[in-house]
Motif scaffolding. Sequence first.
Motif, mmCIF file in Angstrom:
data_model
loop_
_atom_site.group_PDB
_atom_site.id
_atom_site.type_symbol
_atom_site.label_atom_id
_atom_site.label_comp_id
_atom_site.label_asym_id
_atom_site.label_seq_id
_atom_site.Cartn_x
_atom_site.Cartn_y
_atom_site.Cartn_z
ATOM 1 N N PHE A 159 0.827 -1.197 0.000
ATOM 2 C CA PHE A 159 0.000 0.000 0.000
ATOM 3 C C PHE A 159 0.872 1.261 0.000
ATOM 4 O O PHE A 159 0.622 2.215 -0.735
ATOM 5 C CB PHE A 159 -0.938 -0.010 1.217
ATOM 6 C CG PHE A 159 -1.805 1.222 1.321
ATOM 7 C CD1 PHE A 159 -2.776 1.491 0.363
ATOM 8 C CD2 PHE A 159 -1.638 2.118 2.369
ATOM 9 C CE1 PHE A 159 -3.575 2.632 0.451
ATOM 10 C CE2 PHE A 159 -2.424 3.258 2.465
ATOM 11 C CZ PHE A 159 -3.395 3.512 1.507
ATOM 12 N N TYR A 160 1.896 1.212 0.810
ATOM 13 C CA TYR A 160 2.813 2.358 0.904
ATOM 14 C C TYR A 160 3.384 2.705 -0.472
ATOM 15 O O TYR A 160 3.384 3.859 -0.893
ATOM 16 C CB TYR A 160 3.932 2.009 1.880
ATOM 17 C CG TYR A 160 4.862 3.158 2.245
ATOM 18 C CD1 TYR A 160 4.455 4.144 3.138
ATOM 19 C CD2 TYR A 160 6.141 3.229 1.712
ATOM 20 C CE1 TYR A 160 5.311 5.173 3.487
ATOM 21 C CE2 TYR A 160 7.007 4.259 2.062
ATOM 22 C CZ TYR A 160 6.586 5.236 2.956
ATOM 23 O OH TYR A 160 7.436 6.249 3.299
ATOM 24 N N LEU A 161 3.847 1.672 -1.189
ATOM 25 C CA LEU A 161 4.422 1.904 -2.519
ATOM 26 C C LEU A 161 3.364 2.448 -3.480
ATOM 27 O O LEU A 161 3.634 3.332 -4.285
ATOM 28 C CB LEU A 161 5.021 0.610 -3.079
ATOM 29 C CG LEU A 161 6.240 0.054 -2.343
ATOM 30 C CD1 LEU A 161 6.673 -1.268 -2.953
ATOM 31 C CD2 LEU A 161 7.405 1.043 -2.399
ATOM 32 N N ARG A 162 2.156 1.908 -3.373
ATOM 33 C CA ARG A 162 1.082 2.357 -4.281
ATOM 34 C C ARG A 162 0.719 3.810 -4.034
ATOM 35 O O ARG A 162 0.424 4.545 -4.969
ATOM 36 C CB ARG A 162 -0.145 1.458 -4.127
ATOM 37 C CG ARG A 162 0.114 0.038 -4.609
ATOM 38 C CD ARG A 162 -1.084 -0.859 -4.385
ATOM 39 N NE ARG A 162 -2.154 -0.558 -5.334
ATOM 40 C CZ ARG A 162 -3.394 -1.029 -5.217
ATOM 41 N NH1 ARG A 162 -3.721 -1.809 -4.209
ATOM 42 N NH2 ARG A 162 -4.305 -0.729 -6.116
ATOM 43 N N THR A 163 0.766 4.229 -2.764
ATOM 44 C CA THR A 163 0.422 5.634 -2.487
ATOM 45 C C THR A 163 1.480 6.580 -3.046
ATOM 46 O O THR A 163 1.289 7.789 -3.038
ATOM 47 C CB THR A 163 0.300 5.928 -0.975
ATOM 48 O OG1 THR A 163 1.564 5.696 -0.348
ATOM 49 C CG2 THR A 163 -0.773 5.093 -0.318
ATOM 50 N N GLY A 169 2.434 6.214 -6.151
ATOM 51 C CA GLY A 169 2.215 6.221 -7.599
ATOM 52 C C GLY A 169 2.740 4.985 -8.300
ATOM 53 O O GLY A 169 2.682 4.894 -9.525
ATOM 54 N N ILE A 170 3.242 4.009 -7.535
ATOM 55 C CA ILE A 170 3.763 2.783 -8.144
ATOM 56 C C ILE A 170 2.609 1.781 -8.274
ATOM 57 O O ILE A 170 1.917 1.494 -7.301
ATOM 58 C CB ILE A 170 4.915 2.202 -7.291
ATOM 59 C CG1 ILE A 170 6.046 3.232 -7.195
ATOM 60 C CG2 ILE A 170 5.418 0.888 -7.869
ATOM 61 C CD1 ILE A 170 7.180 2.860 -6.269
ATOM 62 N N GLY A 171 2.402 1.291 -9.491
ATOM 63 C CA GLY A 171 1.273 0.392 -9.751
ATOM 64 C C GLY A 171 1.363 -0.886 -8.935
ATOM 65 O O GLY A 171 2.450 -1.300 -8.523
ATOM 66 N N GLN A 172 0.227 -1.521 -8.727
ATOM 67 C CA GLN A 172 0.166 -2.705 -7.864
ATOM 68 C C GLN A 172 1.137 -3.799 -8.310
ATOM 69 O O GLN A 172 1.858 -4.370 -7.496
ATOM 70 C CB GLN A 172 -1.256 -3.265 -7.873
ATOM 71 C CG GLN A 172 -1.445 -4.399 -6.886
ATOM 72 C CD GLN A 172 -2.911 -4.674 -6.600
ATOM 73 O OE1 GLN A 172 -3.787 -4.266 -7.348
ATOM 74 N NE2 GLN A 172 -3.174 -5.361 -5.518
ATOM 75 N N SER A 182 3.842 -3.568 -10.301
ATOM 76 C CA SER A 182 5.271 -3.260 -10.181
ATOM 77 C C SER A 182 5.676 -3.124 -8.717
ATOM 78 O O SER A 182 6.812 -3.431 -8.363
ATOM 79 C CB SER A 182 5.686 -2.051 -11.026
ATOM 80 O OG SER A 182 4.957 -0.930 -10.698
ATOM 81 N N LEU A 236 8.638 -5.199 -7.120
ATOM 82 C CA LEU A 236 9.685 -4.492 -6.380
ATOM 83 C C LEU A 236 9.924 -5.150 -5.017
ATOM 84 O O LEU A 236 11.062 -5.355 -4.595
ATOM 85 C CB LEU A 236 9.242 -3.032 -6.205
ATOM 86 C CG LEU A 236 10.276 -1.949 -5.960
ATOM 87 C CD1 LEU A 236 11.255 -1.870 -7.117
ATOM 88 C CD2 LEU A 236 9.598 -0.592 -5.784
ATOM 89 N N ALA A 280 -2.296 8.936 -6.426
ATOM 90 C CA ALA A 280 -0.975 9.557 -6.324
ATOM 91 C C ALA A 280 -0.585 10.204 -7.650
ATOM 92 O O ALA A 280 -0.050 11.310 -7.681
ATOM 93 C CB ALA A 280 0.061 8.509 -5.924
ATOM 94 N N ARG A 281 -0.886 9.502 -8.735
ATOM 95 C CA ARG A 281 -0.522 10.018 -10.060
ATOM 96 C C ARG A 281 -1.323 11.269 -10.398
ATOM 97 O O ARG A 281 -0.883 12.123 -11.164
ATOM 98 C CB ARG A 281 -0.762 8.930 -11.122
ATOM 99 C CG ARG A 281 0.179 7.742 -10.965
ATOM 100 C CD ARG A 281 -0.354 6.515 -11.669
ATOM 101 N NE ARG A 281 0.536 5.356 -11.499
ATOM 102 C CZ ARG A 281 0.215 4.134 -11.852
ATOM 103 N NH1 ARG A 281 -0.971 3.869 -12.382
ATOM 104 N NH2 ARG A 281 1.077 3.153 -11.683
ATOM 105 N N GLU A 300 6.665 6.206 -13.025
ATOM 106 C CA GLU A 300 5.279 5.774 -13.269
ATOM 107 C C GLU A 300 4.315 6.954 -13.286
ATOM 108 O O GLU A 300 3.360 6.985 -14.055
ATOM 109 C CB GLU A 300 4.857 4.716 -12.235
ATOM 110 C CG GLU A 300 5.624 3.411 -12.420
ATOM 111 C CD GLU A 300 4.897 2.185 -11.886
ATOM 112 O OE1 GLU A 300 3.667 2.235 -11.676
ATOM 113 O OE2 GLU A 300 5.570 1.154 -11.674
#
Lengths: 433, 254
Positions: free
Chosen positions: A387-391, A393-396, A398, A402, B76-77, B105
């Motif tokens: 969730f942290y990564l997604r917030t 802007g990193i897609g689910q 990727s 990661l 975020a984007r 991204e």
Amino acid sequence: MSTVTTISDTSAAFLTHFEANAGSLFGETNLRRKAAEAFAAQGIPTRRTEDYRYLNLELLLKKSFGFRTELMRIPTSDDVAKLALVENAIVLVIVNGVFVPQLSSVDNLLAGLKINTIADAVVTDQTCAAHYAKYANVNSDPFIALNTMLASGGVFIHVAKNAVIDRPVHILHIADNEVASVFQPRHLVVAETGAQIAVIESFESIGPVKSFTNALIEVAVSENAVLDHYRIQAEGPAGHLLSTVQGSCAKGSLYNTYTFSLGGAWVRNNVNKVMAQAGAEAHLYGLYLLNGSQVCDNHTIVDHAQPNCLSNELYKGVIDGKATAVFNGKIFVRPDAQKTNAYQTNKNVLLSDDASVNTKPQLEIYADDVKCSHGTSTGRIDEDALFYLRTRGIGQESARRLLIHAFAEEVVDKIKIESLRIFVEERITAFLG
Amino acid sequence: MISIKNLHASVEGKEILRGLNLEVKAGEVHAIMGPNGSGKSTLASVLAGREAYEVTAGEIKFNGKDLLGLSPEDRAREGLFLAFQYPVEIPGVSNINFLKTAISEIRTYRGLPPIEPKEFLAMVKEKQKLVELDGKLANRSVNEGFSGGEKKRNEIFQMAMLEPTLGILDETDSGLDIDALRIVANGVNKLRSAQRAFIVVTHYQRLLDYIVPDYVHVLYNGQIVKSGTKELALELEEKGYDWIKSELGEKAGV
């Protein structure tokens, strides 16, 4: 003998094959006879055999595996070039358990490095003869007995006293046959006092025909010698691999194994190290990436026979699909082995509901002044981290990649050969899709 | 910028937000205050898109778009950033690699060309200064082994790197000593601009001495029960949350 009457058909087939061919196999027939007796006494393990309970070997081997090791087709030098892992390595090619000199780079060797076929060396080289079958005990495991009984070929690698070999030696195993067969390559590495070398063993298979490779390598690391031993297991879906490493670590030596299980229908690793003299150090790293119905079973034994030794073990696994992983890490600390430091960690990430892990640390400590620890963990991808990564802007997908990559990185980081590290990184990327 | 209307949200079947309304315009800083359990962190989590929080009614428009229909990454984007109350440690993922992936991204989403490595590194260098973050921390794994203060500074550093239009600070002041608080607040103040808005969620008035809000809202029982300017925060500090509770009680009694 009662052991003979209770033996299974599969075990009997191996013994019959041995009797029919004993005269044409290399080396001392007596040694092979003793191995045959040890094999007859143990037989192919069943699911009731504790150390092999997760592998149905009887069932696997019963299914028409032959013993044809003759080459139906010698892989081309292009095939070999494709399977090369490391720039500037000395490549030794073993096809169906037999050394193939015309595909190998044995001329132009470096000072202090001697390479020969095991079949030759065990007869002509006193050092080889003195070390051969000295470490792998035929009574300790049926596959050690089986290999010692039926070994078909392999290499002897000798590093002279104080020689520092700056090119890695790559033993490339290729299984490529037209009938399902059992292959039994056998190697011996002796690093003399103060010697230093990196040995890479890789295991590949070509084509759709089933193979079962029972590989055994004995490794003698003499006083103050340093040996990095990489194993890349990347067989195709028809490949079955049982790979035994039997190492002996002398005073002040350093012996590191790095086991990457990246392919094959199933893989069983027996990595055994004896800390035979005081002050030896050994690291055991492992990474397994499993999918589909793959099975990967890692058994390790670190035997602290002498004081002041350090062993450290880190195995990590990523398991997807219906794959099964097994980790069993035995550490023995003998009564004389005071001041032992022995550490063990096994961590797993399960990517699907049908994936499974069986992990079991087994520490037997008979000395009182030691530092030993073990830990295992098995879990899903950390949802909070995802969730942290997604917030950010990193897609689910990727973010997931990661995180898994980061999980594996702890082991990959240990690889000291840059091009090998890149190869493993690429395999992880491919695994994650 | 963001318009929240009649927001109801539950966690595990328990309703936490009960008809929350909030309107934030570009350039504004809104503080959300309230006692423990009033729904402050739930609001922050719902805005960022945490899955455990179920929105049962209401709508949120973010720059004209339906925020609740977007995945966390798309929020975020679109320019929303949540600074976590408890930033997550991610061993093995370097801060730099993580930010590079995030920026790449975000830029792809916005149809922008990839950032040049040189430009990226210059940006890292510049934004680190904003929160006095040691260059070494940027190369370490995300938040791994960071002190509480370092984690919060790293949140603001990430915000500076991602350049959102709306920054949400979820109890960013919790667990900070006064020096760290000053550094974090300074960083945020430098990011204030006419195009950017902030929602500052906090239990204590202390942070608002440094990040001076345009508006202060009091959240209680899942609703905004009182709104005012920065003076309201001071009044709360002085009188405590019981004052709000009793005032509401009186109203209910009328």
